[in-house]
Design a protein around this motif. Structure first.
Motif, PDB file in Angstrom:
ATOM      1  N   PRO A  73       3.184 -10.873  -3.945  1.00  0.00           N
ATOM      2  CA  PRO A  73       3.157 -10.343  -5.324  1.00  0.00           C
ATOM      3  C   PRO A  73       3.360  -8.834  -5.396  1.00  0.00           C
ATOM      4  O   PRO A  73       3.737  -8.328  -6.460  1.00  0.00           O
ATOM      5  N   LEU A  74       3.113  -8.108  -4.295  1.00  0.00           N
ATOM      6  CA  LEU A  74       3.326  -6.658  -4.332  1.00  0.00           C
ATOM      7  C   LEU A  74       4.821  -6.411  -4.359  1.00  0.00           C
ATOM      8  O   LEU A  74       5.503  -6.533  -3.353  1.00  0.00           O
ATOM      9  N   ASN A  75       5.351  -6.077  -5.540  1.00  0.00           N
ATOM     10  CA  ASN A  75       6.803  -5.984  -5.646  1.00  0.00           C
ATOM     11  C   ASN A  75       7.248  -4.678  -6.286  1.00  0.00           C
ATOM     12  O   ASN A  75       8.370  -4.566  -6.734  1.00  0.00           O
ATOM     13  N   SER A  76       6.360  -3.709  -6.352  1.00  0.00           N
ATOM     14  CA  SER A  76       6.739  -2.449  -6.983  1.00  0.00           C
ATOM     15  C   SER A  76       7.889  -1.822  -6.218  1.00  0.00           C
ATOM     16  O   SER A  76       7.866  -1.715  -4.990  1.00  0.00           O
ATOM     17  N   SER A  84       8.948   1.251  -6.962  1.00  0.00           N
ATOM     18  CA  SER A  84       8.859   2.697  -7.119  1.00  0.00           C
ATOM     19  C   SER A  84       8.746   3.379  -5.766  1.00  0.00           C
ATOM     20  O   SER A  84       8.238   2.819  -4.808  1.00  0.00           O
ATOM     21  N   LYS A  85       9.238   4.610  -5.727  1.00  0.00           N
ATOM     22  CA  LYS A  85       9.108   5.380  -4.492  1.00  0.00           C
ATOM     23  C   LYS A  85       7.655   5.768  -4.243  1.00  0.00           C
ATOM     24  O   LYS A  85       7.302   6.185  -3.153  1.00  0.00           O
ATOM     25  N   THR A  86       6.821   5.683  -5.280  1.00  0.00           N
ATOM     26  CA  THR A  86       5.417   6.052  -5.107  1.00  0.00           C
ATOM     27  C   THR A  86       4.533   4.826  -4.876  1.00  0.00           C
ATOM     28  O   THR A  86       3.319   4.949  -4.861  1.00  0.00           O
ATOM     29  N   VAL A  98       2.178   2.247  -3.487  1.00  0.00           N
ATOM     30  CA  VAL A  98       1.206   2.411  -2.397  1.00  0.00           C
ATOM     31  C   VAL A  98       1.527   1.474  -1.231  1.00  0.00           C
ATOM     32  O   VAL A  98       1.525   1.876  -0.074  1.00  0.00           O
ATOM     33  N   TRP A  99       1.843   0.222  -1.562  1.00  0.00           N
ATOM     34  CA  TRP A  99       2.092  -0.731  -0.469  1.00  0.00           C
ATOM     35  C   TRP A  99       3.286  -0.291   0.375  1.00  0.00           C
ATOM     36  O   TRP A  99       3.288  -0.405   1.585  1.00  0.00           O
ATOM     37  N   MET A 121       5.742  -5.654 -12.400  1.00  0.00           N
ATOM     38  CA  MET A 121       5.754  -4.842 -11.191  1.00  0.00           C
ATOM     39  C   MET A 121       4.319  -4.641 -10.696  1.00  0.00           C
ATOM     40  O   MET A 121       3.473  -4.153 -11.423  1.00  0.00           O
ATOM     41  N   LYS A 122       4.110  -5.037  -9.448  1.00  0.00           N
ATOM     42  CA  LYS A 122       2.734  -5.013  -8.945  1.00  0.00           C
ATOM     43  C   LYS A 122       2.620  -4.112  -7.714  1.00  0.00           C
ATOM     44  O   LYS A 122       3.522  -4.019  -6.897  1.00  0.00           O
ATOM     45  N   ASP A 123       1.444  -3.497  -7.610  1.00  0.00           N
ATOM     46  CA  ASP A 123       1.179  -2.645  -6.450  1.00  0.00           C
ATOM     47  C   ASP A 123      -0.326  -2.637  -6.208  1.00  0.00           C
ATOM     48  O   ASP A 123      -1.109  -3.179  -7.009  1.00  0.00           O
ATOM     49  N   SER A 151       1.467  -1.983 -12.157  1.00  0.00           N
ATOM     50  CA  SER A 151       1.317  -0.620 -11.652  1.00  0.00           C
ATOM     51  C   SER A 151       2.252   0.390 -12.294  1.00  0.00           C
ATOM     52  O   SER A 151       2.395   1.483 -11.787  1.00  0.00           O
ATOM     53  N   GLN A 160       0.598   3.627 -13.065  1.00  0.00           N
ATOM     54  CA  GLN A 160       0.180   4.306 -11.838  1.00  0.00           C
ATOM     55  C   GLN A 160       1.364   4.996 -11.166  1.00  0.00           C
ATOM     56  O   GLN A 160       1.250   6.135 -10.695  1.00  0.00           O
ATOM     57  N   GLN A 161       2.513   4.313 -11.137  1.00  0.00           N
ATOM     58  CA  GLN A 161       3.685   4.935 -10.510  1.00  0.00           C
ATOM     59  C   GLN A 161       4.063   6.202 -11.259  1.00  0.00           C
ATOM     60  O   GLN A 161       4.378   7.230 -10.663  1.00  0.00           O
ATOM     61  N   LEU A 188       4.045   9.975  -9.760  1.00  0.00           N
ATOM     62  CA  LEU A 188       5.242  10.818  -9.806  1.00  0.00           C
ATOM     63  C   LEU A 188       4.906  12.165 -10.423  1.00  0.00           C
ATOM     64  O   LEU A 188       5.344  13.214  -9.960  1.00  0.00           O
ATOM     65  N   ALA A 225      15.499   8.437 -11.427  1.00  0.00           N
ATOM     66  CA  ALA A 225      15.746   8.246  -9.997  1.00  0.00           C
ATOM     67  C   ALA A 225      14.826   7.170  -9.427  1.00  0.00           C
ATOM     68  O   ALA A 225      15.145   6.534  -8.419  1.00  0.00           O
ATOM     69  N   ASP A 226      13.667   6.976 -10.060  1.00  0.00           N
ATOM     70  CA  ASP A 226      12.723   5.989  -9.556  1.00  0.00           C
ATOM     71  C   ASP A 226      13.005   4.602 -10.134  1.00  0.00           C
ATOM     72  O   ASP A 226      12.272   3.664  -9.884  1.00  0.00           O
ATOM     73  N   TYR A 262       9.992   0.221 -16.247  1.00  0.00           N
ATOM     74  CA  TYR A 262      10.798  -0.164 -15.097  1.00  0.00           C
ATOM     75  C   TYR A 262      11.694  -1.364 -15.379  1.00  0.00           C
ATOM     76  O   TYR A 262      12.065  -2.077 -14.462  1.00  0.00           O
TER      77      TYR A 262
END
Lengths: 281, 97
Positions: A24-27, A29-31, A33-34, B1-3, B24, B27-28, B32, B72-73, B94
């Motif tokens: 499920p962790l599918n972010s 983003s460059k930020t 966490v995973w 989108m999950k983190d 997330s 949070q992202q 940033l 860019a993200d 996103y």
């Protein structure tokens, strides 16, 4: 072979995607966490894999050098020689307790050694370093070294020729076609940044940087001269060398120095004729 | 989108002995905004460092940098502006993920 950080990280990410709990962790983003964690682990793994590689190389050299009484063993043992120390009784190494590392280093006078096998016995060439350049051992040092080698050598290696000679003497005649915007007709730089003739310096440096017991290849020397600023065409018209008191013998491709190294002994041995030449396109 | 989620102290959020995961996007965006360039070693060019703009009178540059970094993200930016009382309003997401 160590993998790259990217390869490792991709592998980790593939595992994450395949795992039921982590998928499920599918972010993206460059930020994320995973994702950062995969990167952190990948970098540490990469560092570790590189260390393993280095370790392997070290161990391999160790094994090769320990291989009893190969040619390399002789070469390494020669470098272990300590001038002024007594060998342990019936052993082939020294007891250095009570000596500082500097003292031990000072006693290890042999900086370079090379061993070649002959139809009968071995030939061992050694040299020490004096004032930053190679030099022959003094007779008293050589005598001590002979005794050392005769004690540690294998039975039956007979004869074991041990040599430490003055460098072979090289005579070179060069025609240098130079760029008149950079050099003058005597080979000096026009901008006066150096008091030496750059070509002369380069020849000497080249000889100095040759590996011990390496072959002098004229074509490589020309390549090195080509690097000198202001030299358009370096041309070697004559090359001669000699060892001991033998007469000079000309050679035109390569020369294997008998002493293991060769030098221009007299400044007149290196004759350079300078001819102006505009840059060739 | 999950983190993996962080708590208010931007430390790992742990509940019932496990890491908390969840949606997330905010949070992202926050990460940033607060991170400096070079903080994220994998992508050294990522990070806005909004605090660095505190001394600036002109907000155009900050808004431009936010927009650039968000695009860019991988975000779609609808609107970013600063209201009269100094509040930063961001409308960006996103996309479908």
């Amino acid at each position: 072979m160590a993998r790259t950080i990217n390869e490792i990280q991709e592998d980790i990410i593939r595992q994450v995607k395949a795992s039921h709990t982590l998928a499920p962790l599918n972010s993206t983003s460059k930020t994320a966490v995973w994702r950062m964690w995969t990167y952190i682990v990948a970098v540490s793994t990469w560092a570790l894999e590189n260390l393993f590689d280095q370790h392997k190389v070290e161990i391999n050299t160790l094994i090769n050098e320990k291989a009893p009484h190969s040619l390399r063993w002789y070469a390494n043992k020669a470098k272990e020689f300590q001038y002024g120390s007594e060998l342990l009784k019936d052993e082939d190494y020294y007891d250095n307790t009570g000596l500082t590392t500097e003292q031990v280093q000072e006693r290890k006078i042999i900086a370079y050694s090379a061993v070649t096998e002959q139809s009968k016995g071995l030939r061992l060439k050694v040299a020490r370093v004096v004032n930053g350049d190679l030099n022959a051992l003094l007779p008293v040092q050589l005598a001590a070294f002979r005794e050392y080698m005769s004690r540690i050598k294998d039975a039956g290696v007979n004869p074991l020729h041990i040599e430490s000679k003055e460098p072979d003497s090289l005579k070179l005649t060069l025609h240098v076609y130079f760029n008149p915007l950079v050099l003058n007709a005597n080979g000096y730089r026009l901008d006066g940044t150096s008091r030496e003739q750059p070509v002369r310096t380069q020849v000497k440096e080249y000889l100095k940087n040759q590996p011990f017991n390496g072959t002098l290849v004229l074509a490589y020397l020309i390549d090195a001269l080509q690097q000198v600023d202001g030299v358009v065409i370096p041309h070697i018209t004559q090359a001669q060398a000699r060892y001991g008191d033998l007469p000079y013998t000309p050679f035109d491709v390569k020369y294997n120095p008998d002493a293991g190294y060769l030098r221009i002994i007299d400044e007149d041995d290196l004759q350079i004729f300078y001819l102006p030449q505009s840059v060739i396109k | 989108m999950k983190d993996i989620l962080l708590n208010k102290e931007t430390d790992l959020d742990i509940a019932a002995g496990d890491l908390v995961t969840g949606s997330s996007e905010l949070q992202q965006q926050e990460l940033l905004l607060i991170n400096n360039k070079g903080t994220i070693k994998e992508f050294p060019a990522t990070g806005i460092d909004a605090y660095g703009y505190l001394q600036d009178n002109n907000t155009t540059e900050l808004l431009y940098e936010i927009r650039r970094q968000f695009l860019a993200d991988g975000m779609e930016v609808v609107k970013i502006d600063i209201t009269g009382n100094g509040q930063l309003n961001i409308d960006a997401n996103y996309g479908n993920s």
